[in-house]
Design an enzyme around this catalytic site. Structure first.
Site, PDB file in Angstrom:
ATOM      1  N   CYS A  57       0.577  -1.075   0.000  1.00 14.82           N
ATOM      2  CA  CYS A  57      -0.023  -0.331   0.119  1.00 14.82           C
ATOM      3  C   CYS A  57       0.926   1.289   0.304  1.00 14.82           C
ATOM      4  O   CYS A  57       2.100   1.288   0.597  1.00 14.82           O
ATOM      5  CB  CYS A  57      -1.005   0.021   1.660  1.00 14.82           C
ATOM      6  SG  CYS A  57      -1.731   1.311   1.777  1.00 14.82           S
ATOM      7  N   GLU A  58       0.552   2.652  -0.869  1.00 18.64           N
ATOM      8  CA  GLU A  58       1.845   3.298  -1.141  1.00 18.64           C
ATOM      9  C   GLU A  58       1.299   4.465   0.274  1.00 18.64           C
ATOM     10  O   GLU A  58       1.701   4.910   0.529  1.00 18.64           O
ATOM     11  CB  GLU A  58       1.185   3.954  -2.504  1.00 18.64           C
ATOM     12  CG  GLU A  58       0.199   4.403  -2.812  1.00 18.64           C
ATOM     13  CD  GLU A  58      -0.334   5.232  -3.810  1.00 18.64           C
ATOM     14  OE1 GLU A  58       0.603   4.645  -5.284  1.00 18.64           O
ATOM     15  OE2 GLU A  58      -0.782   6.139  -3.764  1.00 18.64           O
ATOM     16  N   HIS A  59       0.424   3.923   0.928  1.00 18.57           N
ATOM     17  CA  HIS A  59       0.261   4.986   1.991  1.00 18.57           C
ATOM     18  C   HIS A  59       0.695   5.175   2.958  1.00 18.57           C
ATOM     19  O   HIS A  59       0.797   5.461   3.854  1.00 18.57           O
ATOM     20  CB  HIS A  59      -1.414   5.180   2.371  1.00 18.57           C
ATOM     21  CG  HIS A  59      -2.430   5.958   0.912  1.00 18.57           C
ATOM     22  ND1 HIS A  59      -3.055   4.892   0.287  1.00 18.57           N
ATOM     23  CD2 HIS A  59      -2.061   6.793   0.257  1.00 18.57           C
ATOM     24  CE1 HIS A  59      -3.701   5.451  -0.785  1.00 18.57           C
ATOM     25  NE2 HIS A  59      -3.358   6.975  -0.863  1.00 18.57           N
ATOM     26  N   HIS A  60       0.877   3.297   3.693  1.00 19.61           N
ATOM     27  CA  HIS A  60       1.673   2.967   4.754  1.00 19.61           C
ATOM     28  C   HIS A  60       2.404   2.051   4.637  1.00 19.61           C
ATOM     29  O   HIS A  60       3.314   1.856   5.031  1.00 19.61           O
ATOM     30  CB  HIS A  60       0.608   2.032   5.970  1.00 19.61           C
ATOM     31  CG  HIS A  60      -0.755   2.959   5.862  1.00 19.61           C
ATOM     32  ND1 HIS A  60      -1.717   2.780   4.836  1.00 19.61           N
ATOM     33  CD2 HIS A  60      -0.637   3.654   6.991  1.00 19.61           C
ATOM     34  CE1 HIS A  60      -2.803   3.709   5.283  1.00 19.61           C
ATOM     35  NE2 HIS A  60      -2.518   4.149   7.105  1.00 19.61           N
ATOM     36  N   GLN A 116      -5.614  -0.949  -5.024  1.00 26.31           N
ATOM     37  CA  GLN A 116      -6.246  -1.712  -5.359  1.00 26.31           C
ATOM     38  C   GLN A 116      -6.906  -1.086  -6.114  1.00 26.31           C
ATOM     39  O   GLN A 116      -6.417  -1.826  -7.533  1.00 26.31           O
ATOM     40  CB  GLN A 116      -6.935  -2.627  -4.076  1.00 26.31           C
ATOM     41  CG  GLN A 116      -6.809  -3.547  -4.321  1.00 26.31           C
ATOM     42  CD  GLN A 116      -7.994  -4.076  -3.594  1.00 26.31           C
ATOM     43  OE1 GLN A 116      -8.164  -4.170  -2.266  1.00 26.31           O
ATOM     44  NE2 GLN A 116      -9.627  -4.772  -3.414  1.00 26.31           N
ATOM     45  N   HIS A 163      -5.457  -5.933   3.242  1.00 26.55           N
ATOM     46  CA  HIS A 163      -4.275  -4.884   2.996  1.00 26.55           C
ATOM     47  C   HIS A 163      -4.510  -4.737   5.050  1.00 26.55           C
ATOM     48  O   HIS A 163      -4.876  -4.479   6.329  1.00 26.55           O
ATOM     49  CB  HIS A 163      -5.379  -3.518   2.910  1.00 26.55           C
ATOM     50  CG  HIS A 163      -5.467  -3.271   2.284  1.00 26.55           C
ATOM     51  ND1 HIS A 163      -5.348  -2.772   1.230  1.00 26.55           N
ATOM     52  CD2 HIS A 163      -6.571  -3.859   0.865  1.00 26.55           C
ATOM     53  CE1 HIS A 163      -5.590  -2.429  -0.218  1.00 26.55           C
ATOM     54  NE2 HIS A 163      -6.701  -3.286  -0.061  1.00 26.55           N
ATOM     55  N   CYS A 180      -2.508  -2.196   6.384  1.00 25.78           N
ATOM     56  CA  CYS A 180      -3.165  -1.332   7.303  1.00 25.78           C
ATOM     57  C   CYS A 180      -4.323  -0.937   8.003  1.00 25.78           C
ATOM     58  O   CYS A 180      -4.431  -0.302   8.806  1.00 25.78           O
ATOM     59  CB  CYS A 180      -1.917   0.251   6.204  1.00 25.78           C
ATOM     60  SG  CYS A 180      -3.333  -0.005   4.493  1.00 25.78           S
TER      61      CYS A 180
HETATM   62 ZN   LIG Z   1      -2.770   1.804   3.459  1.00 22.33          ZN
END
Ligand SMILES: [Zn+2]
Length: 197
Positions: free
Chosen positions: A88-91, A129, A157, A159
């Site tokens: 995941c690119e956010h976390h 995703q 996910h 995260c």
């Molecule tokens: Zn994430």
């Protein structure tokens, strides 16, 4: 449609020492003792892991589909349960699951193993995703020029499981629909029932 430069970037393999250095710095900054035995090899191990999980940056996913075959088959082709593992690119936390690809060829078909390699090329990156799903559909459309493409991706996910909302086991399902699948409800239903079996 994204250009090649959006798909291909520096390789982890070219930057091993720098990545190891920065992993070591992060360990220090979170309060760890980087000299203790359990952590001595950690920066090198993380870097080797990055080479694998970020290996997609070395590949142009359109070339992975590569050589296509001329074929008169114009019925639905499905490759389902393609297991993927992404970040995941956010976390920068893992998410993983299965991708299902269905398409109706229009003269060009791809080797079945190539679809799995396409999934690998788009998932071994920092991703979300939704974008994985639409990139697979867009690349299938661009390379094979099929009558229609439908992609369903399921993902769990970490995260979401380990922080914030804390919902272990919950699955996210995304889909992308192109060409005749957009207008033909029967084709969509056939695809969805076949990936459930
Ligand atoms: Zn994430």
């Amino acid at each position: 449609m994204a250009g090649v430069k959006d798909y291909i970037n520096a390789k982890v393999g070219d930057n091993r020492e720098k990545i190891e250095h920065h992993v070591r710095e992060i360990l220090k900054l979170i309060g760890e003792d980087v000299e203790r035995e359990g952590l001595l090899e950690t920066p090198a191990r993380v870097t080797r892991m990055y080479e694998e999980i970020f290996g997609g940056y070395e590949v142009d996913p359109r070339e992975v589909l590569g050589v296509t075959f001329e074929e008169n088959h114009e019925e639905l082709v499905i490759v389902k349960d393609i297991v993927y593992y992404s970040q995941c690119e956010h976390h920068m936390a893992p998410f993983f699951g299965k991708a299902h690809i269905g398409y109706i060829p229009s003269g060009q078909i791809a080797g079945l193993s190539k679809l799995a390699r396409l999934v690998e090329a788009v998932t071994r990156r920092l991703q979300v995703q939704e974008r994985i799903t639409s990139q697979i559909a867009d690349i299938m459309e661009e390379v094979l020029k099929p009558k229609g493409v439908m992609v369903v991706v399921e993902g769990e996910h970490l995260c979401m499981c380990s922080r914030g909302v804390k919902k272990p086991g919950s699955k996210t399902v995304t889909s992308a629909v192109r060409g005749t699948f957009r207008t033909d409800a029967a084709s969509r239903a056939e695809f969805l029932s076949l990936i459930k079996e």
